[in-house]
Design a protein around this motif. Structure first.
Motif, mmCIF file in Angstrom:
data_model
loop_
_atom_site.group_PDB
_atom_site.id
_atom_site.type_symbol
_atom_site.label_atom_id
_atom_site.label_comp_id
_atom_site.label_asym_id
_atom_site.label_seq_id
_atom_site.Cartn_x
_atom_site.Cartn_y
_atom_site.Cartn_z
ATOM 1 N N ALA A 20 86.357 3.792 104.457
ATOM 2 C CA ALA A 20 86.269 3.578 105.895
ATOM 3 C C ALA A 20 87.660 3.318 106.456
ATOM 4 O O ALA A 20 88.573 2.929 105.729
ATOM 5 N N ALA A 21 87.771 3.521 107.766
ATOM 6 C CA ALA A 21 89.038 3.277 108.450
ATOM 7 C C ALA A 21 88.783 2.983 109.917
ATOM 8 O O ALA A 21 87.775 3.408 110.476
ATOM 9 N N VAL A 22 89.710 2.257 110.508
ATOM 10 C CA VAL A 22 89.770 2.098 111.950
ATOM 11 C C VAL A 22 90.984 2.914 112.372
ATOM 12 O O VAL A 22 92.085 2.707 111.850
ATOM 13 N N VAL A 23 90.758 3.858 113.293
ATOM 14 C CA VAL A 23 91.800 4.830 113.634
ATOM 15 C C VAL A 23 92.008 4.874 115.145
ATOM 16 O O VAL A 23 91.049 4.808 115.911
ATOM 17 N N GLY A 35 88.602 1.302 100.655
ATOM 18 C CA GLY A 35 87.885 2.240 99.791
ATOM 19 C C GLY A 35 88.657 3.517 99.542
ATOM 20 O O GLY A 35 89.887 3.556 99.621
ATOM 21 N N GLU A 36 87.906 4.570 99.265
ATOM 22 C CA GLU A 36 88.496 5.871 98.961
ATOM 23 C C GLU A 36 88.769 6.658 100.236
ATOM 24 O O GLU A 36 88.221 6.357 101.289
ATOM 25 N N SER A 37 89.579 7.699 100.090
ATOM 26 C CA SER A 37 89.821 8.659 101.163
ATOM 27 C C SER A 37 89.361 10.027 100.664
ATOM 28 O O SER A 37 89.598 10.358 99.497
ATOM 29 N N PRO A 38 88.711 10.828 101.507
ATOM 30 C CA PRO A 38 88.198 12.127 101.046
ATOM 31 C C PRO A 38 89.259 13.035 100.439
ATOM 32 O O PRO A 38 88.983 13.785 99.526
ATOM 33 N N ASN A 39 90.490 12.948 100.930
ATOM 34 C CA ASN A 39 91.550 13.800 100.393
ATOM 35 C C ASN A 39 92.602 13.006 99.614
ATOM 36 O O ASN A 39 93.648 13.524 99.283
ATOM 37 N N GLY A 40 92.315 11.717 99.358
ATOM 38 C CA GLY A 40 93.233 10.893 98.578
ATOM 39 C C GLY A 40 94.351 10.256 99.376
ATOM 40 O O GLY A 40 95.161 9.519 98.825
ATOM 41 N N ASP A 41 94.423 10.514 100.677
ATOM 42 C CA ASP A 41 95.505 9.989 101.513
ATOM 43 C C ASP A 41 94.905 9.462 102.817
ATOM 44 O O ASP A 41 94.493 10.242 103.676
ATOM 45 N N HIS A 42 94.846 8.139 102.963
ATOM 46 C CA HIS A 42 94.229 7.541 104.152
ATOM 47 C C HIS A 42 94.930 7.959 105.445
ATOM 48 O O HIS A 42 94.274 8.166 106.465
ATOM 49 N N GLU A 43 96.238 8.047 105.432
ATOM 50 C CA GLU A 43 96.967 8.404 106.657
ATOM 51 C C GLU A 43 96.681 9.844 107.078
ATOM 52 O O GLU A 43 96.516 10.123 108.267
ATOM 53 N N GLY A 101 78.631 14.600 101.325
ATOM 54 C CA GLY A 101 78.488 13.384 102.115
ATOM 55 C C GLY A 101 78.505 13.587 103.608
ATOM 56 O O GLY A 101 78.412 14.706 104.112
ATOM 57 N N TYR A 102 78.624 12.466 104.299
ATOM 58 C CA TYR A 102 78.669 12.424 105.754
ATOM 59 C C TYR A 102 79.933 11.709 106.198
ATOM 60 O O TYR A 102 80.392 10.786 105.542
ATOM 61 N N HIS A 103 80.442 12.119 107.335
ATOM 62 C CA HIS A 103 81.545 11.432 107.994
ATOM 63 C C HIS A 103 81.019 11.020 109.359
ATOM 64 O O HIS A 103 80.587 11.868 110.140
ATOM 65 N N ILE A 104 81.044 9.725 109.626
ATOM 66 C CA ILE A 104 80.597 9.218 110.916
ATOM 67 C C ILE A 104 81.817 8.641 111.627
ATOM 68 O O ILE A 104 82.497 7.767 111.091
ATOM 69 N N VAL A 116 90.050 3.969 120.040
ATOM 70 C CA VAL A 116 89.857 3.593 118.640
ATOM 71 C C VAL A 116 88.462 4.002 118.198
ATOM 72 O O VAL A 116 87.506 3.941 118.970
ATOM 73 N N PHE A 117 88.367 4.409 116.932
ATOM 74 C CA PHE A 117 87.064 4.697 116.354
ATOM 75 C C PHE A 117 87.020 4.205 114.917
ATOM 76 O O PHE A 117 88.048 4.029 114.272
ATOM 77 N N LEU A 118 85.798 3.972 114.457
ATOM 78 C CA LEU A 118 85.549 3.643 113.054
ATOM 79 C C LEU A 118 85.168 4.936 112.345
ATOM 80 O O LEU A 118 84.332 5.694 112.850
ATOM 81 N N HIS A 119 85.761 5.176 111.194
ATOM 82 C CA HIS A 119 85.416 6.345 110.384
ATOM 83 C C HIS A 119 84.787 5.852 109.096
ATOM 84 O O HIS A 119 85.400 5.096 108.345
ATOM 85 N N LEU A 120 83.565 6.277 108.852
ATOM 86 C CA LEU A 120 82.876 5.949 107.602
ATOM 87 C C LEU A 120 82.644 7.222 106.823
ATOM 88 O O LEU A 120 82.117 8.198 107.354
ATOM 89 N N TRP A 121 83.038 7.201 105.547
ATOM 90 C CA TRP A 121 82.743 8.297 104.630
ATOM 91 C C TRP A 121 81.595 7.812 103.768
ATOM 92 O O TRP A 121 81.714 6.816 103.048
ATOM 93 N N LEU A 122 80.463 8.499 103.863
ATOM 94 C CA LEU A 122 79.222 8.071 103.233
ATOM 95 C C LEU A 122 78.758 9.094 102.207
ATOM 96 O O LEU A 122 78.679 10.287 102.506
ATOM 97 N N ASP A 123 78.453 8.639 100.991
ATOM 98 C CA ASP A 123 77.926 9.510 99.944
ATOM 99 C C ASP A 123 76.533 9.985 100.337
ATOM 100 O O ASP A 123 75.681 9.184 100.724
#
Length: 146
Positions: A20-23, A35-43, A101-104, A116-123
Motif C-alpha cells: 500500500a501507499a499514500v500518493v 509492504g511489497e510493490s508490484p514492480n519492486g520499486d515503490h517510487e 490481483g486488484y489495485h484500488i 492524495v490517494f491511497l493505493h492498495l495492491w490486493l492479492d
C-alpha cells in the motif's frame, strides 16, 4: 485521527493486502509506503498509479453530473455538481483488475485542495475486493494529513 503510517498499517491488516501507499497524484510522489510493490520499486509504482489517478480525476465524463442531475440537463461549459460527501472530487476510487490481483486507488478528501490517494495492491486469491473497498473508504476518511 491516524496519520499516514497508522493508516498504512491498518490497510495491511486487510486479508490479501500485498502493499500500500499514500500518493500525491499531482507530483507522483509516495508520501508513505508499506509492504511489497508490484514492480519492486515503490517510487516508480507511485508515479505510475498517479498517472491513472490524475486521468480519472480530471475527466469530465467521471464528474458524476449525469447521475446527479439526470441525462441531458447539464449546461455545456457549466461546472458539474459533486455528489454529497465529495465536495472537491467526484471520483471516489479507481479499481484495476489484473490476473493476480486488484489495485484500488481511493481518493482522500481533505479540508485543503487535496490531491492524495491511497493505493492498495490486493492479492486476488486471498483478498475480498468489496471488503477492501469499503475499509479503504473508511481509512481514507480518517486519514490526517499534516
Amino acid at each position: 485521527m491516524p496519520g499516514i503510517d497508522e493508516c498504512l498499517l491498518e490497510v495491511m491488516r486487510l486479508p490479501g493486502a500485498r502493499g500500500a501507499a499514500v500518493v500525491d497524484w499531482t507530483s507522483g510522489l509516495a508520501l508513505g509506503t508499506i509492504g511489497e510493490s508490484p514492480n519492486g520499486d515503490h517510487e516508480a509504482t507511485a508515479a505510475e498509479t498517479a498517472e491513472v489517478a490524475r486521468m480519472a480525476a480530471e475527466q469530465p465524463v467521471f464528474a458524476g453530473d449525469a447521475a446527479v442531475a439526470g441525462p441531458g440537463t447539464r449546461t455545456p461549459g457549466a461546472v458539474p455538481p459533486h455528489p454529497p460527501g465529495l465536495p472537491g472530487l467526484a471520483v471516489e476510487d479507481v479499481i484495476i483488475t489484473t490476473a493476480p490481483g486488484y489495485h484500488i486507488l481511493r481518493f482522500v478528501e481533505t479540508s485543503f485542495d487535496s490531491s492524495v490517494f491511497l493505493h492498495l495492491w490486493l492479492d486476488r486469491a486471498e483478498g475480498n475486493l468489496a471488503l477492501a473497498r469499503m475499509r479503504l473508504g473508511d481509512i481514507a476518511e480518517r486519514l490526517v494529513l499534516a
